[in-house]
Structures are given as C-alpha cells and as structure tokens.
Design an enzyme around this catalytic site. Structure first.
Site, PDB file in Angstrom:
ATOM      1  N   GLU A   1      -5.499  -4.617   2.265  1.00 30.76           N
ATOM      2  CA  GLU A   1      -5.647  -4.033   1.173  1.00 30.76           C
ATOM      3  C   GLU A   1      -6.846  -3.700   1.367  1.00 30.76           C
ATOM      4  OE1 GLU A   1      -4.970  -3.160  -1.632  1.00 30.76           O
ATOM      5  OE2 GLU A   1      -2.497  -3.411  -1.425  1.00 30.76           O
ATOM      6  N   GLY A   2      -7.579  -3.381   2.190  1.00 29.46           N
ATOM      7  CA  GLY A   2      -8.541  -2.709   3.020  1.00 29.46           C
ATOM      8  C   GLY A   2      -9.686  -4.316   3.233  1.00 29.46           C
TER       9      GLY A   2
END
Length: 592
Positions: free
Chosen positions: A442-443
């Site tokens: 998610e980053g």
C-alpha cells in the site's frame, strides 16, 4: 502464545471517554439513525468473540500450512473456508458498507476497531475481507448504479470477494508505466489484457466469485499516470439475473513464497482479453483508486498496531510466568527459585514501550477514523473540508508510523521471550514476519514519508500542517493546570515540529533533495508528537479516576512513561532533519 483477547475496555475508553464518539455520531444525520453507544458496544463485543474464538486459532496453523497453488487454483489452509463462511454470515465483510446495498453502515471509527481485532487474530486471514472492502469502496464511489446493484450486495455479504490489481513487474510505485491494456468493445465492455503481480486474494477458494478492480490503459490514453483507467473484471461473469455465468479469461499464474502472511494468497494474475467494465471516467482510474487509499492505508497502519497488540498480550503473560534471576532490589518471590522476569528493568522497558506504542496507536488510528467519518457524513461544508484536509495530512503518518512502531513492538515481544521468541511454536517470530510486509505494501513507508512532507506539508505551503498544529495548540491552551505534566512537554514537542516544518519549507526552496532527505525522520517526529497529543488526551480522561480503578492508574502510568522515555526520541530525529541532504550525496554510485 497467549489466547487473543480483544482489548474492548481500551477501545471503549478511546471511543467514549477520550473522543466522545457517540455524541459526534448523533450530530451526523446519516449515522444518528444507525449507531449509538449501545450499538457500538454490541458490535465490538461480537467482533471480539468471532475473532478470538474462530479466527485466532487458525493463525499459527495457517502460517505453517500456507496456501497451495495447483494449475491455476488456490487452496487456502485447513479451516479457512469454514471460518470465512462464519465471518461473512455475521455481516462483518460489509460492516462499513452502504445499507442500501446490504452493508451495516457503521462509521469508520467502529470498523477500525473491528479491523484491529481481525488482524490481531490473524493478519493473513484479515487480508481477504480487507481487500473486498477496499474494492467495494471504489465501486460504491465511482461505478455506475447498474454495477453497484449487480456487485455490491454479494460483496458486502461475503458471497463474493474482491481484489485490487495495480502492480506489474515493471511498475510498482510508478503506476504511470503500467502496460495492461483495455480494448473497447461495441457492447460497451472492454477486453483487458496484461499481467499483475503481488495481488492479495487474486485467487482462492473462500468465495464463489472474485471481483477484480484492474488498472489499465485505453489505446489512446495519454502517457503516464494521466492515462490510467479502472475496470471491474469478475473472475466469473455474472448474468443479467444475477446468476453466475461462464469463467472469464483470466487466471492465476502462480502464488508467491513469502517471508510472512503465508495463509494469504499473493498472486500473479494474467488477464487474457478478459471482459471488464469501466469504473468511473476514462483516464481517471487513479482518482477512483485513491478513493479507497485513505481507508486502506489507515487499515494497513492498523495491521501494524494489531500485530503489536497480539505480541504484547503474549509477552506480558510470559513475563509474569517466566522466572529468571532475582530483582535488583532483592527477591520478590522468595518462595520460588527465581523472580518472574517482569521485575527486571529492561523487561519493563520493553513491555512499557509496547504498551505505550499500542495504546497511542489505537488512539491515533481512531482519531483518523473519526476524521474520515466527518469528511464522509458531515452536512457542514466547513467541517467536511477541515476533516478532508486532516485525513490527507494524517493518512501517510497513520500508515507508516503505526507499521514502523508495529515492527518495533513485535520485535520487543520476541525479545521478551529470549530464545523462545526465535522458536516457531511460541508464535512471536511469526508476528515479526507478518508485520514486516505492512511497511512495504500500500505504498512503502518511504513513499508515505515523501507524501507527507512533499505533497501535504511543502505542497500546501504548510497550510495543511498548520490546521493540525493549531488544534493541538488550542487543546494545550484550554487544558487545566492539573495536566501540566503532560501538556508542557506536548507544547515543547509541537514547538519543535513547527521549527522542523519551517526548516524544511525554507531549505526545499533552494534544494529539492532536502525533502527526500528529511522525510522519514520528519514523519517519525510528527508521529511521536501526534502520539503525545493522544496521550495527553488519554491522561486527561483518566485523571481523577485512577485512584479507584487500576485501568485508569495503568493509563496514567503509561502516559508518564511515554513522555519520559519515548517522546525524547524526537531530539535525535530533529538533529537528523537539520543535518540536511549533503551527506547523502558525498559518494558516487560506484563508491557504495
């Protein structure tokens, strides 16, 4: 490993006594009709039961067995299908979903607690409903009414699952270089072709259908991220009457063999002219995907918190029972061969660090969740605008700081066990392995730090930061003298963060490297300051009740530990920020 017990008392304390969430819900018409304190209590109690009794027992066995891939089919570990069926039948997949399509309609402040319980019970298991909820968010916000009616009810009910297909072998953070194509068809559908990797829940045996949201480019798409569109691509095509039709042209090419979350299927997905429908507008796919990013990134932060909580519960039980050596001040248990290790200063340091970071993280994640609720449900434009700004600013902090602190906490828990912490059967090493991914997906946390400092702080000229800083300063100004021991160091920490912010804003004007050089340390300084704000508010809620109740006495003691032993970490972080970027560029690439 200790049996998992949901920290319901602390969750009630944060929602009811620190933030007075029930009063907020009553001011938001869309929530006033569906949730109050009693409803929230009932939901959390039931969530605690199913996560503790049904999901938690599968955590270690699922890790030991893992998922199995055979010619495109994925089988989850023993017990997963039955547990998922019970979880879905309870309505938990759609706990935050729109009631118009069969969801519970609960605010994020409640679903955040449910997510923590689920991920403490089993992070790998929790990923399946999490990805479905994320897909539902984007469909609900951007898809046509026809698509919403066709897919959301079965996804909220857990009959169908969802996945998010973003990453490709050559395109991770830089999604602008994806190669997956979507060819428009005469009937309004699209033929989607390409390969996606690292797809959580891309294939499994828990549900009869999986609804993939796929980022792809149209033939005439502009270059880069401005040319990305979003498509709904079901594993099994759905007939007009809602029944399942033929299998779509997509397959799982393999599953990854990973460091942790072994029971979560991480898939390579191949789309070979698969039939899909556009979600949202052409070339606006990233905007549609980012609708769910604030929720999902907070959710990943909560995963870090959840693994830390599970580790703490096992560590504290072990520290009370394991006997080794005598206390520095003399025997505490003279009837035994040695004292329990909880008497030793270093063990207490680790346990209190875990406790302080977990409880601070729970308060902070709940605070961010409440901002999401205001942004979504408030009918006051100014309140909504302010909450949206806070969500944008605080989401990267929630994702990165909670997961960084989660790894630290799980490692402390492993260390408390000594050699047993390195042995699989005790469960602590699994939590370290499972937590590690939360800093990456998610980053990555480095990207979160760049987002915070580059886009949110520098990008707004400091305005977004100032809104949060002003709130803390107002709280300090209104606090009574009895809170001075907490408010005084909080004000000093905020002054320090103000100074760091000004430093970066000024230095970035002449050297763009300064933002990247300072970003991680800045995010951590921000995180510790935000936790200090949370701990001041928790101390205020506990003060005056601590003499009659051990819960409040524990809360005050932990607050004092946080301000004395953890908040001072900002001093070294600040020194690193002010050292600038020069030392990062003293070596040529060949000199590394």
């Amino acid at each position: 490993m200790a049996d998992y017990k949901a920290p319901l008392r602390d969750m009630r304390f944060i929602l009811n006594e620190v933030f007075d969430a029930p009063t907020l819900w009553q001011t938001l018409p869309a929530l006033a009709e569906v949730v109050d304190a009693e409803t929230a209590e009932a939901i959390l109690e039931e969530a605690g039961k199913i996560t503790g009794n049904t999901v938690s027992p599968l955590n270690r066995s699922g890790d030991e067995e893992g998922c199995h891939w055979d010619n495109g089919a994925v089988r989850t570990p023993a017990g997963y299908r039955e547990a998922y069926k019970l979880y879905a039948e309870g309505g938990w997949v759609g706990v935050g979903g729109d009631p118009a399509y069969g969801g519970m309609g609960m605010p994020k402040a409640i679903s955040a607690q449910v997510e923590e319980m689920m991920n403490s019970a089993s992070l790998a298991f929790g990923l399946y409903p999490m990805l479905t909820s994320g897909a539902c968010l984007s469909i609900h916000a951007h898809a046509s009414e026809e698509l919403k009616q066709k897919y959301l009810p079965n996804m909220y009910s857990g009959v169908w699952a969802g996945s998010m297909c973003l990453t490709e072998p050559q395109a991770g953070t830089d999604l602008g270089i994806i190669r997956t194509k979507a060819e428009p068809q005469a009937d309004g559908t699209y033929k989607v072709s390409g390969t996606k990797i690292f797809i959580t829940g891309g294939e499994h045996d828990l549900t009869e259908n999986i609804i993939h949201l796929v980022l792809a480019k149209l033939p005439d798409a502009p270059a880069g991220s401005r040319g990305i569109s979003l498509f709904l691509v079901p594993k099994v095509l759905v007939n007009d009457d809602g029944s399942l039709g033929e299998r779509n042209s997509l397959s799982c090419g393999s599953i990854e063999h990973k460091m942790g979350i072994q029971a979560s299927a991480t898939c390579v997905m191949n789309f070979d002219g698969a039939t899909g429908w556009m979600v949202g507008e052409p070339n606006k796919g990233l905007a549609a995907m980012f609708t769910m990013m604030n929720y999902e990134r907070l959710g990943v932060g909560i995963q870090g918190l959840a693994t830390g909580e599970r580790s703490y519960q096992s560590a504290i039980e072990y520290a009370r029972e394991r006997i080794q050596s005598r206390a520095p001040t003399g025997a505490v248990a003279p009837d035994k061969a040695a004292d329990p290790i909880i008497v030793h200063p270093d063990v207490r340091r680790m346990l209190l660090t875990m406790k302080a970071l977990n409880e601070g993280g729970r308060a902070f994640s709940s605070y961010v969740a409440l901002q999401l609720d205001i942004a979504k449900f408030s009918e006051d434009p100014e309140a909504r605008k302010r909450a949206e700004s806070q969500v944008a600013l605080l989401t990267p902090v929630a994702k990165a700081f909670l997961t960084d602190m989660g790894l630290e906490t799980t490692i402390h828990g492993q260390q408390v066990f000594g050699g047993h912490g390195f042995i699989r059967e005790w469960g602590q090493e699994q939590l370290v392995r499972d937590c590690r991914i939360t800093q990456i997906y998610e980053g990555t946390n480095g990207i979160q730090a760049l987002d915070l400092l580059g886009r949110k702080v520098v990008g707004s000229g400091g305005e977004m930061y100032q809104i949060f800083a002003d709130e803390i300063r107002s709280y300090c100004a209104e606090a009574g003298a009895e809170l001075a021991e907490f408010v005084t160091p909080l004000k000093a920490a905020l002054d320090n963060l103000d100074e760091l912010t000004r430093f970066v804003l000024e230095s970035a004007k002449s050297n763009p490297n300064e933002i990247g050089a300072a970003s991680v340390e800045y995010l951590h300084a921000f995180g510790y300051t935000a936790y200090a704000y949370m701990w001041a508010r928790m101390a205020a809620a506990a003060l005056g009740k601590h003499e009659q109740d051990d819960f409040y006495a524990s809360k005050l003691g932990t607050a004092r530990f946080y301000f004395a032993r953890l908040l001072p970490r900002i001093e070294s972080l600040s020194a690193s920020v002010k050292a600038g970027s020069e030392s990062l560029y003293l070596l040529d690439a060949a000199q590394f």
